[in-house]
Design a protein around this motif. Sequence first.
Motif, PDB file in Angstrom:
ATOM      1  N   LYS A   3      30.970  49.679  32.783  1.00 15.64           N
ATOM      2  CA  LYS A   3      29.776  50.463  33.088  1.00 15.64           C
ATOM      3  C   LYS A   3      30.057  51.440  34.215  1.00 15.64           C
ATOM      4  CE  LYS A   3      26.098  47.680  31.291  1.00 15.64           C
ATOM      5  NZ  LYS A   3      26.582  46.462  30.717  1.00 15.64           N
ATOM      6  N   LYS A   4      31.297  51.504  34.637  1.00 18.20           N
ATOM      7  CA  LYS A   4      31.644  52.361  35.763  1.00 18.20           C
ATOM      8  C   LYS A   4      31.969  53.778  35.349  1.00 18.20           C
ATOM      9  CE  LYS A   4      33.920  50.926  39.362  1.00 18.20           C
ATOM     10  NZ  LYS A   4      35.027  50.423  40.185  1.00 18.20           N
ATOM     11  N   LYS A   5      32.293  53.957  34.091  1.00 23.04           N
ATOM     12  CA  LYS A   5      32.731  55.282  33.677  1.00 23.04           C
ATOM     13  C   LYS A   5      32.353  55.545  32.223  1.00 23.04           C
ATOM     14  CE  LYS A   5      37.165  53.624  32.155  1.00 23.04           C
ATOM     15  NZ  LYS A   5      38.570  53.780  32.034  1.00 23.04           N
ATOM     16  N   PHE A   6      32.561  56.783  31.825  1.00 20.11           N
ATOM     17  CA  PHE A   6      32.316  57.164  30.448  1.00 20.11           C
ATOM     18  C   PHE A   6      33.411  56.579  29.561  1.00 20.11           C
ATOM     19  CE2 PHE A   6      33.225  59.970  26.895  1.00 20.11           C
ATOM     20  CZ  PHE A   6      31.979  60.102  26.323  1.00 20.11           C
TER      21      PHE A   6
ATOM     22  N   ASP B 117      23.954  63.588  21.196  1.00 22.80           N
ATOM     23  CA  ASP B 117      24.926  63.383  22.252  1.00 22.80           C
ATOM     24  C   ASP B 117      24.614  62.012  22.833  1.00 22.80           C
ATOM     25  OD1 ASP B 117      25.715  63.196  25.078  1.00 22.80           O
ATOM     26  OD2 ASP B 117      26.569  65.165  24.698  1.00 22.80           O
TER      27      ASP B 117
ATOM     28  N   GLN C 189      35.216  56.591  25.696  1.00 23.55           N
ATOM     29  CA  GLN C 189      35.329  57.348  24.442  1.00 23.55           C
ATOM     30  C   GLN C 189      34.779  56.534  23.270  1.00 23.55           C
ATOM     31  OE1 GLN C 189      36.357  60.420  24.268  1.00 23.55           O
ATOM     32  NE2 GLN C 189      37.237  60.606  26.309  1.00 23.55           N
TER      33      GLN C 189
ATOM     34  N   LYS D 190      48.487  58.034  21.100  1.00 23.80           N
ATOM     35  CA  LYS D 190      47.227  58.330  21.786  1.00 23.80           C
ATOM     36  C   LYS D 190      46.241  57.162  21.774  1.00 23.80           C
ATOM     37  CE  LYS D 190      44.725  60.444  18.009  1.00 23.80           C
ATOM     38  NZ  LYS D 190      44.169  61.609  17.391  1.00 23.80           N
TER      39      LYS D 190
ATOM     40  N   SER E 148      45.438  53.743  28.727  1.00 24.81           N
ATOM     41  CA  SER E 148      46.312  54.378  29.714  1.00 24.81           C
ATOM     42  C   SER E 148      46.971  53.381  30.663  1.00 24.81           C
ATOM     43  CB  SER E 148      45.542  55.433  30.500  1.00 24.81           C
ATOM     44  OG  SER E 148      44.330  54.900  30.930  1.00 24.81           O
TER      45      SER E 148
ATOM     46  N   GLU F 199      28.611  60.967  17.070  1.00 22.48           N
ATOM     47  CA  GLU F 199      27.931  62.210  17.468  1.00 22.48           C
ATOM     48  C   GLU F 199      27.992  63.249  16.358  1.00 22.48           C
ATOM     49  OE1 GLU F 199      29.480  63.389  21.309  1.00 22.48           O
ATOM     50  OE2 GLU F 199      28.117  61.984  22.303  1.00 22.48           O
ATOM     51  N   ASP F 200      29.154  63.390  15.732  1.00 27.01           N
ATOM     52  CA  ASP F 200      29.289  64.369  14.641  1.00 27.01           C
ATOM     53  C   ASP F 200      28.317  64.092  13.508  1.00 27.01           C
ATOM     54  OD1 ASP F 200      31.156  65.973  15.708  1.00 27.01           O
ATOM     55  OD2 ASP F 200      32.859  65.176  14.583  1.00 27.01           O
TER      56      ASP F 200
ATOM     57  N   HIS G 142      32.818  60.034  19.045  1.00 25.05           N
ATOM     58  CA  HIS G 142      32.984  61.326  18.408  1.00 25.05           C
ATOM     59  C   HIS G 142      32.399  61.339  16.987  1.00 25.05           C
ATOM     60  CE1 HIS G 142      35.023  65.110  18.010  1.00 25.05           C
ATOM     61  NE2 HIS G 142      35.453  64.734  16.824  1.00 25.05           N
TER      62      HIS G 142
ATOM     63  N   SER H 264      26.328  60.289  25.216  1.00 28.25           N
ATOM     64  CA  SER H 264      27.016  59.911  26.446  1.00 28.25           C
ATOM     65  C   SER H 264      26.095  59.211  27.438  1.00 28.25           C
ATOM     66  CB  SER H 264      27.670  61.131  27.089  1.00 28.25           C
ATOM     67  OG  SER H 264      26.716  62.138  27.296  1.00 28.25           O
TER      68      SER H 264
END
Lengths: 91, 279, 310
Positions: free
Chosen positions: B152-155, B58, B157, B235, B239, B52-53, B49, B60
Amino acid sequence: MDKKYVRKKELLSSRMDNEIVMMHPESGKYFALNPVASRIWDLLETPHNLNELIEKLLKEFDVSEETCCKEVSAFLKEMSEKKLVVISEQG
Amino acid sequence: MKKNIVWLASYPKSGNTWCRVFLSNYLNKTKETVDINNLQIGSIFSSKHIIEDNTGLDISEYTENECDELRNFAFTKWAENFDDFAFFKTHDAYLPLDSGENMFPVKSTKAAIYFIRNPLDVTISFANHLACTIDKSTNRLCDKNFSIAASKKKFNQQVRQKILSWDLHVKSWTEQNDFPVLVIRYEDMLLNPQKEFKKILKFLKIKTDNNKLNSAIKNSSFDKMKLLEKKTGFKEKPSSCKKFFNVGKSGYYKEILSENQIKKIIKEQKDSMKKFGYL
Amino acid sequence: MVNNISFCYFLKKHYTYSAFGLIISSEIEIPEFVISKEKSNVTICYGNVPKTLKKAEHEGFRYQISKNEFLIKYSTWATYFVCNGEKVIIQPEKNADERDIRAFILSTVIAIVLHQRGLLPLHTSGIVYKNKGVLFAGNSGIGKSTIAIALNKKYKYKFISDDITVISEQNAAPIIYSSFPSVKLWQDSLDMLKISNNKLPLIRKDVNKFRYNTNTDFYSGILNPYAIFVIENNVQNKVEIIEIKGVEKFNIVRNHIFRAKMIKELYSNEHFKLLTLFLNSAKCYKILRPKDVNTINELSSMINKIIKKV
């Protein structure tokens, strides 16, 4: 007291349900109006002075004249400061 | 260019968040306890974040190395938004880019505080954090090429962070000569928080106010954090992990680790363990 | 009108495609796009790009932008120059991988073309319900593409867009143009959707995200707006869908203008007009779903019910 107020012409504005979103094209700033303010904004499509606004609003909203006058004056003051309404030249 | 960045650097699970909550409370201008889900201090050096700011890009669909090339630029720019101190948290080992250029914005850096904790305790906490067995976390702690946020399987943060082994991580930060670094032991923070946090304030040349110090220590205590996490969630917790603020003690490895696990860590991490009083 | 006939036209092979309501003539083959026979209004070719813009309004990391011009240098593969919403020039580096070159045409570069044309590209995926567009907005990695494909597979909604959906205006009414049939999916999304990655191409040489072609499930054409769902993470461990009304609609959807961080406020007048026009004929919902938990079945069934309720 007879000054007539009207919307600033260059503003971009749009109704979103019963609220209004606006953008000032020069500053690029955004503004939002709640339902009551949006009603005043509707009226200001044509020039109105304070008394005319109050008269119309009293018919639609359950509010004392004194409160209405106070609130509308404050609203017009804030809107003028933010350059969202201007004094009508015809008025 | 401002020279205001202070790195809050550590291997994961070594007291970094504790210090961030302490500093947030100590430097907070209001009397209220700060919201742990809205910490104003210590945004992480791997935040996509922020990258990118501050670059306008971008990222991703960038490769890990392409992301790393942007971090120096992005955090130099981001630091301009702060006055005397831009506290940034990091778990990255202190490494340059593959090209040899700085990955860290050295020119904007004032100093670093390096938090260190006995790796025998770290491995238990790390297992909780990663929701894996202690054998696995121990292998990771000893892996000289280990990275986090590297799936490498997912995006993700966060961008990938090379953290290396525990020993190499410690060396990377404590043996660099680019800026001054203050080493703080987690065990000393537990034993005498007043003394350790005073050390930090003195190192940063921030005036010490004893009342504020005590109340900030109270508001950042482990029990308080545990309670806040239970109430509002945290946060920054991964998870898969159940509780971020889990045990927070020192020396509890004696009851938990097997002899083999202890042997492996001592054998492979002994340089820095010796140097910082864990052997 | 600019005369698009440049010299390279006659010498080199070129491909004509339709996407985002544009007809694109390209020197680079872009197999993700749909082939067209119409007359082009945008050209993409290789060539020399300017070193800098004459009048840049913003600068970021190796890019410059003004309202009608855009220049960006990606260190390892190419520099792109986009002007007047009509022309893209690409100057590749030696040994650049064509997938890398293409990946950024399909995202940033095409988005800038759309911005320069005064259109509104939103960062959404999209599907069709009764000739109307249903869009899914959200930050990268939130599951926009996954939900669109899940609804397509499970409930047979046709697919219109993946990353970018463009909003325009026709006879004072808002319209949506379909984008192109291909979707980008991470491995964990393929797993959730039970799609094998066997034979799927990577979007870039070193990025482990796959291109999945929706082929016959793609709808090509113009649609009226129906609804937009904005997906966000939920701190609570449950899925919630809330209808948004009033100015908040504008506030939350405005955050999902494609490449907003790059263009800053350069096109805010155009965007204001199109976004309010669009939102006045689209219902707006916020989806809150727990992070990193597979809720795709529950979510698609909830969304399907909302779409189909009268």
